[in-house]
Design a protein around this motif. Structure first.
Motif, short mmCIF file in Angstrom:
data_model
loop_
_atom_site.label_atom_id
_atom_site.label_comp_id
_atom_site.label_asym_id
_atom_site.label_seq_id
_atom_site.Cartn_x
_atom_site.Cartn_y
_atom_site.Cartn_z
N LYS A 1 51.06 61.82 28.02
CA LYS A 1 50.22 61.36 26.93
C LYS A 1 50.93 60.20 26.22
O LYS A 1 52.15 60.09 26.25
CB LYS A 1 49.95 62.49 25.94
N VAL A 2 50.13 59.37 25.58
CA VAL A 2 50.70 58.23 24.86
C VAL A 2 51.70 58.70 23.81
O VAL A 2 52.76 58.10 23.62
CB VAL A 2 49.57 57.40 24.21
N SER A 3 51.39 59.81 23.15
CA SER A 3 52.27 60.32 22.10
C SER A 3 53.60 60.82 22.66
O SER A 3 54.58 60.98 21.91
CB SER A 3 51.60 61.45 21.33
N GLU A 4 53.68 61.08 23.97
CA GLU A 4 54.89 61.60 24.59
C GLU A 4 55.79 60.51 25.16
O GLU A 4 56.87 60.82 25.69
CB GLU A 4 54.52 62.59 25.71
N LEU A 5 55.37 59.25 25.08
CA LEU A 5 56.13 58.18 25.72
C LEU A 5 57.37 57.78 24.93
O LEU A 5 58.31 57.21 25.50
CB LEU A 5 55.23 56.94 25.91
N GLY A 6 57.38 58.04 23.64
CA GLY A 6 58.54 57.65 22.84
C GLY A 6 58.71 56.15 22.76
O GLY A 6 59.82 55.63 22.95
N LEU A 7 57.62 55.46 22.48
CA LEU A 7 57.67 54.00 22.42
C LEU A 7 58.53 53.53 21.26
O LEU A 7 58.51 54.13 20.18
CB LEU A 7 56.26 53.42 22.28
N PRO A 8 59.30 52.46 21.44
CA PRO A 8 60.16 51.97 20.34
C PRO A 8 59.33 51.45 19.17
O PRO A 8 58.14 51.14 19.31
CB PRO A 8 60.95 50.82 21.01
#
Length: 490
Positions: free
Chosen positions: A430-437
């Motif tokens: 999921k997008v929320s699980e990507l840990g984007l900076p």
């Protein structure tokens, strides 16, 4: 009708037919060089069009201008990363390789055609280099991919070996016309071609970047014209001072393509279209010069020279130049087969005609025949040969969407495109699980024919095209998320 109206009618018809024939090339694998040359021959005095054209000086001018445009576009698409991995073998192939090929082919021409030594070596020099237009066309639009180092070697070689072929051709013509002698004058000619061409090309590439980023034009369409003007200026200055305009314009394109410039995407698209126009126009004009009846008169001799060039001269040159760089035998075999000939030899073959040398017409007809054989035999079969040598790599499919933003000023950030490969860290998450900076946002996900607005609960799937907006300096680690494979569970 005024003559210009008739000329526009003919030019428009030939251009449309040229564009249509590109679809035939894509569908059936026929090299576009052959189709465009064939179109020109059909339009010529011995074809259906009946166009009388025998102006070699004009053909040389059209060919030179078109090659400058094609090489500039090729430089724009050549990355510093590919140069760093392939510049050494490319440089050796572009110099020593051309010399070996020219000598071997020239000696064969002396024997097969009964030419004097200098005339035979002149023919060999004319066909000694690989052609940038043909190589770029086959490698970038041929529907197959080669290993990165090998592909870069062939592309950089084709873009940088014209100065060597031009030096050998011009040098031999000046020897035949007694304008220079052996030794110092010939060496000086070579040094001026390479050194001045290289220095002017690199210098004006950076000048073009500086001017483009500081001129602050108010109309977006003027930026591609600005770079076109700089490219032509670079070519002309290098040629004026005795350097290689072709090398200069190729290097200028590399410098511009690897730097941040205003309106870069639109500029690249413009030059790609301009290069296609130049390629179509050049091959059609060169095809108009050809008289099929004259080609048939020298077919067996020309075929013999083509066999020596393809199966003897080029392989020897490739082995000598590439073996020290630890290329595998199948890679050298593919490089031998990928020594495509095209517009450069035909354009250079007009030189003897312009200088009214003995056997000039014979040289032109033989060179034209050799180019057609090379394009048909090597260009058509190159994907098949790559597969047989286990060098055909899968090509990445076109993304389902391309986001284009036009800005006449620099913005503090980037827009990155990622196509999700199976097994990457983002695959199935999921997008929320990507840990984007911090400072990184997914702006859009394209899946098949649909746009998906990204939310925290949106799951990313293989094949998705993810468009990411990144503030300046915030993109570190994104490749690891969207490109690299996920670690295996213990």
């Amino acid at each position: 009708m005024f003559w210009i109206e008739e000329a526009m009618l003919v030019a428009g018809t030939l251009l449309l037919l040229g564009v249509i024939t590109s679809k035939i090339s894509a569908r059936y694998g026929v090299p576009m060089l052959v189709l465009f040359l064939g179109l020109g021959m059909l339009a010529g005095s011995e074809g259906f069009g009946g166009i009388e054209f025998e102006d070699y000086e004009l053909a040389h001018a059209v060919g030179s201008l078109a090659l400058a445009i094609i090489l500039f576009d090729g430089g724009l698409g050549t990355t510093f990363a590919s140069i760093s991995t392939a510049w050494k073998p490319s440089l050796v192939l572009a110099t020593l390789g051309v010399l070996i090929t020219s000598l071997a082919t020239g000696l064969a021409a002396c024997w097969i055609l009964g030419l004097p030594l200098l005339n035979g070596l002149l023919l060999g020099s004319i066909v000694g280099s690989t052609d940038a237009a043909a190589v770029f066309s086959v490698l970038r639009t041929g529907g197959f991919a080669l290993p990165a180092k090998l592909s870069s070697t062939l592309e950089i070689e084709s873009g940088s070996n014209d100065p060597m072929a031009i030096f050998l051709t011009v040098g031999l013509i000046e020897l035949l016309t007694h304008e220079v002698g052996w030794g110092g004058s010939l060496i000086l000619l070579f040094v001026k071609q390479m050194v001045l061409g290289g220095m002017i090309g690199i210098a004006f590439g950076y000048i073009a970047v500086w001017i483009t980023n500081r001129l602050n034009l108010n109309t977006a369409g003027l930026y591609p014209l600005l770079t076109t003007g700089m490219a032509l200026l670079t070519f002309g200055l290098a040629a004026h001072f005795g350097g290689s305009g072709f090398l200069a314009v190729y290097l200028a394109g590399i410098v511009i393509g690897n730097n941040r410039v205003v309106f870069k995407k639109g500029t690249l698209l413009f030059h790609n279209a301009l290069a296609w126009l130049a390629q179509i126009a050049m091959f059609i004009v060169l095809g108009l010069l050809c008289f099929p009846s004259e080609l048939l008169a020298v077919k067996w001799q020309a075929l013999g020279i083509a066999v020596v060039l393809i199966f003897v001269a080029r392989p020897i040159a490739v082995v000598v130049c590439m073996l020290p760089f630890r290329f595998r035998w199948n890679e050298m075999a593919l490089a031998s087969w990928g020594g495509l000939k095209g517009a450069v030899p035909i354009t250079l073959a007009t030189f003897p005609l312009l200088f009214h040398l003995d056997e000039a017409q014979l040289i032109f007809d033989v060179v034209f025949f050799v180019v057609v054989v090379s394009a048909l035999v090597q260009g058509w079969s190159l994907p098949w040969v790559a597969r047989k040598l286990n060098l055909d790599e899968p090509i990445q499919g076109s993304p389902p969407v391309q986001l284009e933003i036009h800005s006449l000023r620099h913005v503090d950030g980037d827009i990155l495109d990622y196509t999700i490969e199976p097994g990457s860290l983002a695959d199935g998450r999921k997008v929320s699980e990507l840990g984007l900076p911090e400072g990184v946002t997914i702006a859009l996900i394209a899946r098949n024919d649909a746009f998906i607005p990204p939310r925290g609960a949106t799951t990313i799937s293989p094949g998705d095209h993810v468009i990411v907006v990144v503030k300046s300096g915030a993109g570190e680690g994104l490749d690891a998320i969207f490109c690299q494979a996920a670690p295996l569970d213990n």
